[in-house]
Design a protein around this motif. Sequence first.
Motif, PDB file in Angstrom:
ATOM      1  N   UNK A  47       0.809  -1.216   0.000  1.00  0.00           N
ATOM      2  CA  UNK A  47       0.000   0.000   0.000  1.00  0.00           C
ATOM      3  C   UNK A  47       0.846   1.272   0.000  1.00  0.00           C
ATOM      4  N   UNK A  48       2.025   1.220   0.630  1.00  0.00           N
ATOM      5  CA  UNK A  48       2.870   2.412   0.744  1.00  0.00           C
ATOM      6  C   UNK A  48       4.296   2.100   0.289  1.00  0.00           C
ATOM      7  N   UNK A  49       4.809   2.925  -0.636  1.00  0.00           N
ATOM      8  CA  UNK A  49       6.174   2.760  -1.135  1.00  0.00           C
ATOM      9  C   UNK A  49       6.895   4.099  -1.043  1.00  0.00           C
ATOM     10  N   UNK A  50       8.047   4.113  -0.370  1.00  0.00           N
ATOM     11  CA  UNK A  50       8.856   5.320  -0.237  1.00  0.00           C
ATOM     12  C   UNK A  50      10.249   5.038  -0.793  1.00  0.00           C
ATOM     13  N   UNK A  51      10.552   5.653  -1.927  1.00  0.00           N
ATOM     14  CA  UNK A  51      11.884   5.501  -2.537  1.00  0.00           C
ATOM     15  C   UNK A  51      12.575   6.859  -2.640  1.00  0.00           C
ATOM     16  N   UNK A  52      12.175   7.778  -1.787  1.00  0.00           N
ATOM     17  CA  UNK A  52      12.675   9.151  -1.837  1.00  0.00           C
ATOM     18  C   UNK A  52      14.180   9.239  -1.612  1.00  0.00           C
ATOM     19  N   UNK A  53      14.744  10.295  -2.172  1.00  0.00           N
ATOM     20  CA  UNK A  53      16.156  10.625  -1.978  1.00  0.00           C
ATOM     21  C   UNK A  53      17.085   9.476  -2.392  1.00  0.00           C
ATOM     22  N   UNK A  54      16.757   8.854  -3.510  1.00  0.00           N
ATOM     23  CA  UNK A  54      17.612   7.848  -4.133  1.00  0.00           C
ATOM     24  C   UNK A  54      17.842   8.259  -5.593  1.00  0.00           C
ATOM     25  N   UNK A  55      18.595   7.451  -6.324  1.00  0.00           N
ATOM     26  CA  UNK A  55      18.906   7.791  -7.713  1.00  0.00           C
ATOM     27  C   UNK A  55      18.414   6.713  -8.675  1.00  0.00           C
ATOM     28  N   UNK A  56      17.358   6.050  -8.267  1.00  0.00           N
ATOM     29  CA  UNK A  56      16.882   4.909  -9.041  1.00  0.00           C
ATOM     30  C   UNK A  56      16.359   5.292 -10.409  1.00  0.00           C
ATOM     31  N   UNK A  57      15.894   6.528 -10.572  1.00  0.00           N
ATOM     32  CA  UNK A  57      15.300   6.925 -11.843  1.00  0.00           C
ATOM     33  C   UNK A  57      16.326   7.409 -12.861  1.00  0.00           C
ATOM     34  N   UNK A  58      17.554   7.531 -12.452  1.00  0.00           N
ATOM     35  CA  UNK A  58      18.563   8.045 -13.392  1.00  0.00           C
ATOM     36  C   UNK A  58      18.660   7.139 -14.615  1.00  0.00           C
ATOM     37  N   UNK A  59      18.685   5.804 -14.392  1.00  0.00           N
ATOM     38  CA  UNK A  59      18.705   4.857 -15.513  1.00  0.00           C
ATOM     39  C   UNK A  59      17.711   3.712 -15.325  1.00  0.00           C
ATOM     40  N   UNK A  60      17.004   3.715 -14.209  1.00  0.00           N
ATOM     41  CA  UNK A  60      16.122   2.581 -13.931  1.00  0.00           C
ATOM     42  C   UNK A  60      14.644   2.893 -14.001  1.00  0.00           C
ATOM     43  N   UNK A  61      14.279   4.024 -14.619  1.00  0.00           N
ATOM     44  CA  UNK A  61      12.879   4.450 -14.631  1.00  0.00           C
ATOM     45  C   UNK A  61      11.975   3.483 -15.388  1.00  0.00           C
ATOM     46  N   UNK A  62      12.458   2.947 -16.507  1.00  0.00           N
ATOM     47  CA  UNK A  62      11.621   2.062 -17.314  1.00  0.00           C
ATOM     48  C   UNK A  62      11.277   0.786 -16.563  1.00  0.00           C
ATOM     49  N   UNK A  63      12.250   0.217 -15.858  1.00  0.00           N
ATOM     50  CA  UNK A  63      11.986  -0.998 -15.077  1.00  0.00           C
ATOM     51  C   UNK A  63      11.039  -0.699 -13.916  1.00  0.00           C
ATOM     52  N   UNK A  64      11.269   0.426 -13.255  1.00  0.00           N
ATOM     53  CA  UNK A  64      10.377   0.801 -12.153  1.00  0.00           C
ATOM     54  C   UNK A  64       8.957   1.004 -12.670  1.00  0.00           C
ATOM     55  N   UNK A  65       8.826   1.677 -13.799  1.00  0.00           N
ATOM     56  CA  UNK A  65       7.502   1.933 -14.373  1.00  0.00           C
ATOM     57  C   UNK A  65       6.783   0.630 -14.698  1.00  0.00           C
ATOM     58  N   UNK A  66       7.522  -0.345 -15.222  1.00  0.00           N
ATOM     59  CA  UNK A  66       6.922  -1.642 -15.536  1.00  0.00           C
ATOM     60  C   UNK A  66       6.393  -2.319 -14.272  1.00  0.00           C
ATOM     61  N   UNK A  67       7.122  -2.157 -13.174  1.00  0.00           N
ATOM     62  CA  UNK A  67       6.684  -2.761 -11.915  1.00  0.00           C
ATOM     63  C   UNK A  67       5.509  -2.038 -11.293  1.00  0.00           C
ATOM     64  N   UNK A  68       5.580  -0.700 -11.250  1.00  0.00           N
ATOM     65  CA  UNK A  68       4.524   0.080 -10.596  1.00  0.00           C
ATOM     66  C   UNK A  68       3.212  -0.042 -11.352  1.00  0.00           C
TER      67      UNK A  68
END
Length: 266
Positions: A47-68
């Motif tokens: 229900x709650x996901x906090x990934x703040x203050x990380x650099x995951x979207x620099x090159x991993x946005x597409x994979x994260x988007x597929x998961x979310x």
Amino acid sequence: IRDGADALLAGLAASKHIRLVDLASNSIGADAAGALCKLLHATKTLQTLDISNNKIFRDGAQEFAAGIRECATLRELYAYRTKLEGDSALAVCSALRNKPDLRSVDISYNALGALGVAELVKAFVESKHLEVLDLKGSEISDTEVRCIAQTLPLMPNIKELILDQNKITSNGLRILSAALPGCDKLQTLKLESNRIGPLGYCHLFDALVSNSSVTTVRISPTVGVSQKVGKLLALMDSCALRVKNTITKAISAKENRTQAAEAATV
């Protein structure tokens, strides 16, 4: 947990009842995006996901988007200061569509850009339960405000909109203010540290007369503007008091006439 992120996320993915994952400020980079994607695919209860203050979207946005995109139970997403910009912003914002339970989103301090904001607000039109949207410090100008204003009345349960520390001018506030009468659930509007002048606040105050749901407005005008805003507030209070007194007198007069009519009938 930079070096152990994959193992941790793999372990979380095996849990059948996990509801909250807080990974904020852990130096997590794009190399952990695959493991996070697997977690989001596997969980049926998150229900709650906090990934703040990380650099995951620099090159991993597409994979994260597929998961979310597959995480249907998500209610709260916190992703401030995550380097979400450009194509990454488009991918992630688009993935937030079809989230019927999504209630709160904080993607502040990310340079989403006009296309990213447009994609974001389109996604939230379909999120019937969204209550809080935090876009603080996201380099939002009047162009992005226009996108927000066009869709804000279509978010039926939005209660809090946070636009502090952006580049909104008086014209942008005029555009946003025009949408406020159609937002009957909005309670809090935050606009501190923008580029708004006295004329912008005039438009805002006019709109608030037609919106009784807004109870909290946060602004931070300059010293010169503060004096003018103070006068406007005093004028509004005076006008509101006169309107109230007029209505009260009208009601009392009507009651007196009714009582007199009833007495004459008897």
